[in-house]
Design a protein around this motif. Structure first.
Motif, PDB file in Angstrom:
ATOM      1  N   SER A 108       0.822  -1.204   0.000  1.00 40.13           N
ATOM      2  CA  SER A 108       0.000   0.000   0.000  1.00 40.13           C
ATOM      3  C   SER A 108       0.860   1.260   0.000  1.00 40.13           C
ATOM      4  CB  SER A 108      -0.927  -0.001   1.214  1.00 40.13           C
ATOM      5  OG  SER A 108      -1.696   1.174   1.251  1.00 40.13           O
ATOM      6  N   ALA A 109       1.972   1.220   0.708  1.00 41.68           N
ATOM      7  CA  ALA A 109       2.866   2.374   0.766  1.00 41.68           C
ATOM      8  C   ALA A 109       3.451   2.704  -0.600  1.00 41.68           C
ATOM      9  CB  ALA A 109       3.995   2.112   1.766  1.00 41.68           C
ATOM     10  N   VAL A 110       3.471   1.729  -1.493  1.00 44.83           N
ATOM     11  CA  VAL A 110       4.004   1.960  -2.837  1.00 44.83           C
ATOM     12  C   VAL A 110       2.880   2.140  -3.851  1.00 44.83           C
ATOM     13  CG1 VAL A 110       5.444   1.013  -4.690  1.00 44.83           C
ATOM     14  CG2 VAL A 110       6.091   0.641  -2.309  1.00 44.83           C
ATOM     15  N   PHE A 111       1.912   1.236  -3.883  1.00 41.73           N
ATOM     16  CA  PHE A 111       1.004   1.123  -5.023  1.00 41.73           C
ATOM     17  C   PHE A 111      -0.432   1.590  -4.809  1.00 41.73           C
ATOM     18  CE2 PHE A 111       4.066  -2.459  -5.537  1.00 41.73           C
ATOM     19  CZ  PHE A 111       4.734  -1.948  -6.636  1.00 41.73           C
ATOM     20  N   ASP A 112      -0.842   1.971  -3.630  1.00 38.66           N
ATOM     21  CA  ASP A 112      -2.248   2.273  -3.357  1.00 38.66           C
ATOM     22  C   ASP A 112      -2.598   3.697  -3.764  1.00 38.66           C
ATOM     23  OD1 ASP A 112      -4.807   2.599  -2.393  1.00 38.66           O
ATOM     24  OD2 ASP A 112      -4.348   1.927  -0.359  1.00 38.66           O
ATOM     25  N   ARG A 113      -3.388   3.834  -4.812  1.00 39.21           N
ATOM     26  CA  ARG A 113      -3.742   5.177  -5.288  1.00 39.21           C
ATOM     27  C   ARG A 113      -4.712   5.878  -4.344  1.00 39.21           C
ATOM     28  NH1 ARG A 113      -7.394   7.045  -8.594  1.00 39.21           N
ATOM     29  NH2 ARG A 113      -9.382   5.991  -8.777  1.00 39.21           N
ATOM     30  N   HIS A 114      -5.332   5.142  -3.418  1.00 42.34           N
ATOM     31  CA  HIS A 114      -6.236   5.731  -2.440  1.00 42.34           C
ATOM     32  C   HIS A 114      -5.492   6.194  -1.187  1.00 42.34           C
ATOM     33  CE1 HIS A 114      -9.765   4.549  -4.721  1.00 42.34           C
ATOM     34  NE2 HIS A 114      -9.180   3.393  -4.914  1.00 42.34           N
ATOM     35  N   ASN A 115      -4.209   5.925  -1.117  1.00 39.60           N
ATOM     36  CA  ASN A 115      -3.364   6.320   0.013  1.00 39.60           C
ATOM     37  C   ASN A 115      -2.557   7.540  -0.437  1.00 39.60           C
ATOM     38  OD1 ASN A 115      -1.265   6.665   1.833  1.00 39.60           O
ATOM     39  ND2 ASN A 115      -0.717   4.500   1.925  1.00 39.60           N
ATOM     40  N   ASP A 116      -2.903   8.716   0.078  1.00 42.45           N
ATOM     41  CA  ASP A 116      -2.245   9.954  -0.375  1.00 42.45           C
ATOM     42  C   ASP A 116      -0.734   9.941  -0.178  1.00 42.45           C
ATOM     43  OD1 ASP A 116      -4.568  11.122  -1.287  1.00 42.45           O
ATOM     44  OD2 ASP A 116      -4.970  12.175   0.585  1.00 42.45           O
ATOM     45  N   GLY A 117      -0.253   9.150   0.769  1.00 44.78           N
ATOM     46  CA  GLY A 117       1.180   9.091   1.023  1.00 44.78           C
ATOM     47  C   GLY A 117       1.913   8.033   0.220  1.00 44.78           C
ATOM     48  N   SER A 118       1.189   7.252  -0.580  1.00 45.26           N
ATOM     49  CA  SER A 118       1.854   6.187  -1.336  1.00 45.26           C
ATOM     50  C   SER A 118       2.717   6.760  -2.455  1.00 45.26           C
ATOM     51  CB  SER A 118       0.828   5.224  -1.939  1.00 45.26           C
ATOM     52  OG  SER A 118       0.186   5.825  -3.053  1.00 45.26           O
ATOM     53  N   GLU A 119       3.665   5.959  -2.885  1.00 43.65           N
ATOM     54  CA  GLU A 119       4.531   6.386  -3.981  1.00 43.65           C
ATOM     55  C   GLU A 119       3.714   6.676  -5.240  1.00 43.65           C
ATOM     56  OE1 GLU A 119       8.314   4.818  -6.642  1.00 43.65           O
ATOM     57  OE2 GLU A 119       7.769   3.733  -4.831  1.00 43.65           O
ATOM     58  N   LEU A 120       2.727   5.835  -5.524  1.00 41.51           N
ATOM     59  CA  LEU A 120       1.892   6.045  -6.708  1.00 41.51           C
ATOM     60  C   LEU A 120       1.139   7.368  -6.631  1.00 41.51           C
ATOM     61  CD1 LEU A 120       0.715   5.059  -9.381  1.00 41.51           C
ATOM     62  CD2 LEU A 120      -1.017   3.818  -8.060  1.00 41.51           C
ATOM     63  N   SER A 121       0.568   7.683  -5.487  1.00 43.95           N
ATOM     64  CA  SER A 121      -0.143   8.957  -5.332  1.00 43.95           C
ATOM     65  C   SER A 121       0.811  10.134  -5.478  1.00 43.95           C
ATOM     66  CB  SER A 121      -0.850   9.019  -3.976  1.00 43.95           C
ATOM     67  OG  SER A 121      -1.927   8.114  -3.945  1.00 43.95           O
ATOM     68  N   ARG A 122       1.990  10.021  -4.882  1.00 45.81           N
ATOM     69  CA  ARG A 122       2.981  11.096  -5.024  1.00 45.81           C
ATOM     70  C   ARG A 122       3.392  11.250  -6.482  1.00 45.81           C
ATOM     71  NH1 ARG A 122       5.556   8.259  -1.255  1.00 45.81           N
ATOM     72  NH2 ARG A 122       7.511   8.250  -2.416  1.00 45.81           N
ATOM     73  N   MET A 123       3.601  10.125  -7.164  1.00 47.06           N
ATOM     74  CA  MET A 123       3.981  10.181  -8.573  1.00 47.06           C
ATOM     75  C   MET A 123       2.876  10.843  -9.390  1.00 47.06           C
ATOM     76  SD  MET A 123       5.248   7.118 -11.109  1.00 47.06           S
ATOM     77  CE  MET A 123       3.679   6.257 -11.140  1.00 47.06           C
ATOM     78  N   ASN A 124       1.620  10.484  -9.130  1.00 52.85           N
ATOM     79  CA  ASN A 124       0.505  11.090  -9.863  1.00 52.85           C
ATOM     80  C   ASN A 124       0.433  12.598  -9.639  1.00 52.85           C
ATOM     81  OD1 ASN A 124      -0.343   8.717 -11.055  1.00 52.85           O
ATOM     82  ND2 ASN A 124      -1.821   8.251  -9.450  1.00 52.85           N
ATOM     83  N   ARG A 125       0.764  13.055  -8.440  1.00 53.80           N
ATOM     84  CA  ARG A 125       0.731  14.491  -8.137  1.00 53.80           C
ATOM     85  C   ARG A 125       1.945  15.228  -8.681  1.00 53.80           C
ATOM     86  NH1 ARG A 125      -0.697  12.642  -2.994  1.00 53.80           N
ATOM     87  NH2 ARG A 125       1.431  12.954  -2.284  1.00 53.80           N
ATOM     88  N   GLU A 126       3.122  14.625  -8.571  1.00 45.53           N
ATOM     89  CA  GLU A 126       4.364  15.355  -8.794  1.00 45.53           C
ATOM     90  C   GLU A 126       4.994  15.165 -10.170  1.00 45.53           C
ATOM     91  OE1 GLU A 126       6.907  14.117  -5.559  1.00 45.53           O
ATOM     92  OE2 GLU A 126       5.346  14.534  -4.082  1.00 45.53           O
ATOM     93  N   ALA A 127       4.781  14.029 -10.800  1.00 38.25           N
ATOM     94  CA  ALA A 127       5.516  13.717 -12.031  1.00 38.25           C
ATOM     95  C   ALA A 127       5.148  14.635 -13.187  1.00 38.25           C
ATOM     96  CB  ALA A 127       5.297  12.259 -12.416  1.00 38.25           C
ATOM     97  N   ALA A 128       3.979  15.255 -13.160  1.00 37.36           N
ATOM     98  CA  ALA A 128       3.589  16.152 -14.248  1.00 37.36           C
ATOM     99  C   ALA A 128       4.338  17.477 -14.205  1.00 37.36           C
ATOM    100  CB  ALA A 128       2.086  16.404 -14.209  1.00 37.36           C
ATOM    101  N   VAL A 129       4.916  17.803 -13.042  1.00 32.94           N
ATOM    102  CA  VAL A 129       5.586  19.103 -12.908  1.00 32.94           C
ATOM    103  C   VAL A 129       7.095  18.992 -12.721  1.00 32.94           C
ATOM    104  CG1 VAL A 129       3.528  20.300 -12.068  1.00 32.94           C
ATOM    105  CG2 VAL A 129       5.061  19.200 -10.441  1.00 32.94           C
ATOM    106  N   ALA A 130       7.571  17.804 -12.355  1.00 34.90           N
ATOM    107  CA  ALA A 130       9.009  17.644 -12.131  1.00 34.90           C
ATOM    108  C   ALA A 130       9.357  16.163 -12.267  1.00 34.90           C
ATOM    109  CB  ALA A 130       9.387  18.144 -10.736  1.00 34.90           C
ATOM    110  N   PRO A 131      10.620  15.869 -12.566  1.00 36.75           N
ATOM    111  CA  PRO A 131      11.021  14.456 -12.629  1.00 36.75           C
ATOM    112  C   PRO A 131      10.723  13.755 -11.307  1.00 36.75           C
ATOM    113  CG  PRO A 131      12.738  15.858 -13.528  1.00 36.75           C
ATOM    114  CD  PRO A 131      11.722  16.772 -12.888  1.00 36.75           C
ATOM    115  N   PHE A 132      10.364  12.502 -11.401  1.00 36.42           N
ATOM    116  CA  PHE A 132      10.011  11.714 -10.220  1.00 36.42           C
ATOM    117  C   PHE A 132      10.855  10.451 -10.219  1.00 36.42           C
ATOM    118  CE2 PHE A 132       7.616   8.609  -7.799  1.00 36.42           C
ATOM    119  CZ  PHE A 132       7.200   9.345  -6.703  1.00 36.42           C
ATOM    120  N   ALA A 133      11.584  10.217  -9.140  1.00 35.22           N
ATOM    121  CA  ALA A 133      12.424   9.023  -9.016  1.00 35.22           C
ATOM    122  C   ALA A 133      11.573   7.869  -8.490  1.00 35.22           C
ATOM    123  CB  ALA A 133      13.601   9.292  -8.086  1.00 35.22           C
ATOM    124  N   MET A 134      11.399   6.842  -9.325  1.00 37.43           N
ATOM    125  CA  MET A 134      10.608   5.669  -8.934  1.00 37.43           C
ATOM    126  C   MET A 134      11.466   4.675  -8.177  1.00 37.43           C
ATOM    127  SD  MET A 134       8.340   4.469 -12.158  1.00 37.43           S
ATOM    128  CE  MET A 134       8.674   5.429 -13.600  1.00 37.43           C
TER     129      MET A 134
END
Length: 158
Positions: free
Chosen positions: A67-93
């Motif tokens: 969940s900490a990595v892949f849960d799109r319903h978890n605002d703190g997950s890596e996936l949620s962060r990537m969805n928020r941040e990757a459109a404006v800056a590079p995102f390290a997966m």
């Protein structure tokens, strides 16, 4: 057959049946946690109650890790962060996210684009519309579609 012999056979049958019921593998079942909005059921046969509690704890721990990595319903997950941040800056997966993304790109190609891992904006739009009880407008759909598509994603490896 004598009466004693009949009683002995009956007792033996009851004893065997009782032993089979007592010795059969026990079934344990519980909901471990929610993965996004999906309940995860853990079912085990032949485990003692203590072993099953340990299994359940291990399942809950693994669900929390995923969940900490892949849960799109978890605002703190890596996936949620990537969805928020990757459109404006590079995102390290992380490595697990990079593997999943590579597999998603493979499925996208294999299905001729029918599987699209970037469909999140459309999913969010339709979920919000369902909550309101009204379909999204054509303009809202068009706006969300402009945010969907692997052609908008670039991957740089280190």
């Amino acid at each position: 057959m004598s009466k004693i012999r009949c009683i002995a056979v009956a007792i033996l049958v009851v004893a065997i049946a009782g032993a089979m019921i007592y010795l059969r593998p026990r079934r344990h079942e519980a909901t471990a946690a929610m993965a996004g909005n999906i309940p995860v059921r853990v079912v085990a046969w032949g485990r003692t109650p203590s072993q099953f509690r340990d299994d359940l704890d291990a399942a809950r721990q693994r669900i929390a890790e995923l969940s900490a990595v892949f849960d799109r319903h978890n605002d703190g997950s890596e996936l949620s962060r990537m969805n928020r941040e990757a459109a404006v800056a590079p995102f390290a997966m992380s490595e697990p996210m990079a593997r999943l993304f590579a597999a998603s790109v493979g499925w996208h190609k294999a299905t001729g684009g029918l599987f699209d891992p970037t469909v999140g904006p459309l999913v969010d739009l339709w979920e919000a519309a369902a909550d309101k009880g009204a379909a999204p407008t054509p303009a809202e759909i068009a706006k969300a579609k402009r945010l969907v598509g692997l052609d908008f994603v670039s991957i740089a490896s280190n």
